[in-house]
Structure formats: structure tokens, C-alpha cells
Design an enzyme around this catalytic site. Structure first.
Site, PDB file in Angstrom:
ATOM      1  N   HIS A  67      59.390  28.645  45.556  1.00 59.20           N
ATOM      2  CA  HIS A  67      58.843  28.046  44.326  1.00 59.20           C
ATOM      3  C   HIS A  67      58.971  29.056  43.183  1.00 59.20           C
ATOM      4  CE1 HIS A  67      56.508  24.547  46.158  1.00 59.20           C
ATOM      5  NE2 HIS A  67      57.054  24.041  45.073  1.00 59.20           N
ATOM      6  N   ARG A 100      49.982  13.925  43.936  1.00 54.96           N
ATOM      7  CA  ARG A 100      48.974  13.871  42.867  1.00 54.96           C
ATOM      8  C   ARG A 100      49.481  13.039  41.694  1.00 54.96           C
ATOM      9  NH1 ARG A 100      48.760  17.121  38.728  1.00 54.96           N
ATOM     10  NH2 ARG A 100      50.432  18.378  39.637  1.00 54.96           N
TER      11      ARG A 100
HETATM   12  N1  PCA Z   1      58.511  20.987  42.072  1.00 57.70           N
HETATM   13  C1  PCA Z   1      57.779  19.929  42.746  1.00 57.70           C
HETATM   14  C2  PCA Z   1      58.806  18.889  43.078  1.00 57.70           C
HETATM   15  C3  PCA Z   1      59.995  19.194  42.232  1.00 57.70           C
HETATM   16  C4  PCA Z   1      59.765  20.567  41.731  1.00 57.70           C
HETATM   17  O1  PCA Z   1      60.559  21.234  41.079  1.00 57.70           O
HETATM   18  C5  PCA Z   1      56.952  20.434  43.926  1.00 57.70           C
HETATM   19  O2  PCA Z   1      56.515  21.591  43.914  1.00 57.70           O
HETATM   20  O3  PCA Z   1      56.705  19.679  44.859  1.00 57.70           O
END
Ligand code: PCA
Length: 223
Positions: A180, A101
Site C-alpha cells: 500500500h 466501506r
Molecule cells: N486502494 C484500495 C482499492 C484500490 C486502491 O488503490 C484499497 O486499499 O483497497
């Protein structure tokens, strides 16, 4: 005598824990802030090696490959920022697509291209995410299983990791996954403080190291 052979930690098995550098105009990346706090920590007989990956398609996986060869970990956990998420997201699946994006930190913005043209559509994590989820919730942390790591650099690294582990015999038995993490409070809401993220990652790693197979959670078991 000097050198790696005299290092008392050299023979201790290790966990490779990665975070990313800041991207998208943000001054910090919570994944890197948190993983640094765990560098050198001992968890279930393993030493944690924290390392930073660049938020760059291609280069990030090359860097990860170099770290695998250097440290020869028994378990790899990659982490990245997911702004807008309010919990530690245990990623279930990496998919074979790049669809950015925004440009990466080198200015590349691939759209609808595969991570590996000859690779399978997806790889599942080899970490016991349900056991990790149960442990995190039991310790009062916000956590969830996520069915998508997106299509940006985190998914690219997750797919690249799982492809390396699945296709190169030297990594047989090495397990890998991706988490994440939310923003830090100073970046916006929802957020989680860096020390809480680090505590969660430590619990996630400890659980992964002590559970080879995942557990089955009955519907509603965690609600
Ligand atoms: N989050 C991004 C890429 C680097 C990061 O810390 C992602 O969720 O793709």
C-alpha cells in the site's frame, strides 16, 4: 519478421507490477502513477511490466489472472493507495473477507462476504517483507510492515492473487505480495511524491528478487 518471438525482451523473466485506477472520488491513484514510471525497467535481470487493475470486486482479479497468463511473471507485486498511511506498507497477510466501506467503481459494496467461499481464512505474502523493509529504510525511505491490507479491493486482489498462486500448479514457484502506498502531496497528508514511491517499489522488487528467504530482524534493529 515481426511478432513477440523477435522481441529481445520476450525471453527475459518479468515482474508483474500492478496499480489501481482512481476510486472514491479521487482524480488520481498514486499506485498507478508510480508503477507506470517503472514500466519497462530492468531490475536484477527482470523486466518490469506495469499494468492497471480496475477498483472493482471480481473484475480486478479476473484482470490479474489474464495478466498472469499473458506475461507469466516470476514475481507479482500489487500496489494500491492507502490514504492516511505515511509509509510504504508491506502487507503481511490477505484475509478471506470483503467488507466495503464505500462502493467500488462498478457500484458494488459487499459486506461480510468471503473472497473465496471454499478458501482458507488467510494467505501470507510469499515475499521477504522484512528484508524489503530493511532495504527501504537503509535507503532512507519511509516503510513499514502492515498486518492488514483492509477489507476492500486491495485485500480482495491480494487474496485472489495468493489463492491463484497457491492452487494452480502452473504458477508453482511464482511469488506474490502487496504494497500500500500513501497519497501524493496534492491529495492530502500524509503523503509521498510519486517518484519516491516508484524508487521504493524498485528497491522492494530488487530485494524480493535477490532474497528467496526472508531475514530475521531482532527487536529494535530498525529503530
Ligand atoms: N486502494 C484500495 C482499492 C484500490 C486502491 O488503490 C484499497 O486499499 O483497497
Amino acid at each position: 519478421m515481426t511478432g513477440a518471438n523477435t522481441d529481445p525482451f520476450a525471453r527475459q523473466p518479468c515482474v508483474l507490477l500492478t496499480g489501481f485506477d482512481p476510486f472514491g472520488g479521487q482524480p488520481i491513484n498514486p499506485s498507478w502513477q508510480a508503477v507506470q514510471m517503472l514500466h519497462g525497467a530492468a531490475v536484477s535481470g527482470h523486466r518490469i511490466v506495469a499494468a492497471q487493475l480496475p477498483t472493482v470486486f471480481g473484475q480486478s482479479v479476473q484482470s490479474l489472472h489474464g495478466l498472469l497468463c499473458q506475461h507469466r511473471p516470476t514475481l507479482v507485486l500489487c500496489t494500491g493507495q492507502a490514504g492516511g498511511r505515511g509509509a510504504l506498507s508491506l502487507e503481511r497477510v490477505a484475509i478471506n473477507v470483503e467488507d466495503a466501506r464505500i462502493p467500488d467503481n462498478a457500484g458494488a459494496q459487499p459486506v461480510d462476504v468471503p473472497v473465496q467461499p471454499d478458501g482458507p481464512a488467510a494467505y501470507f505474502t510469499t515475499l521477504p517483507i522484512k528484508a524489503m523493509l530493511a532495504a527501504l529504510l537503509a535507503e532512507g525511505l519511509r516503510a513499514e510492515v502492515s498486518q492488514s491490507a483492509g477489507t476492500y479491493v486491495c485485500n480482495h486482489v491480494f487474496y485472489g492473487l495468493m489463492h491463484l498462486l497457491a492452487t494452480d500448479a502452473q504458477w508453482r514457484g511464482v511469488r506474490g505480495g502487496m504494497v500500500h502506498v500513501p497519497w501524493l502531496p496534492q491529495q492530502g497528508q500524509p503523503s509521498m511524491p510519486a517518484d519516491e514511491i516508484a524508487q521504493g517499489l524498485r528497491i522492494a522488487i530488487r530485494t524480493a528478487l535477490t532474497h528467496r528467504a526472508d531475514i530475521r530482524l531482532e527487536a529494535g534493529a530498525l529503530s
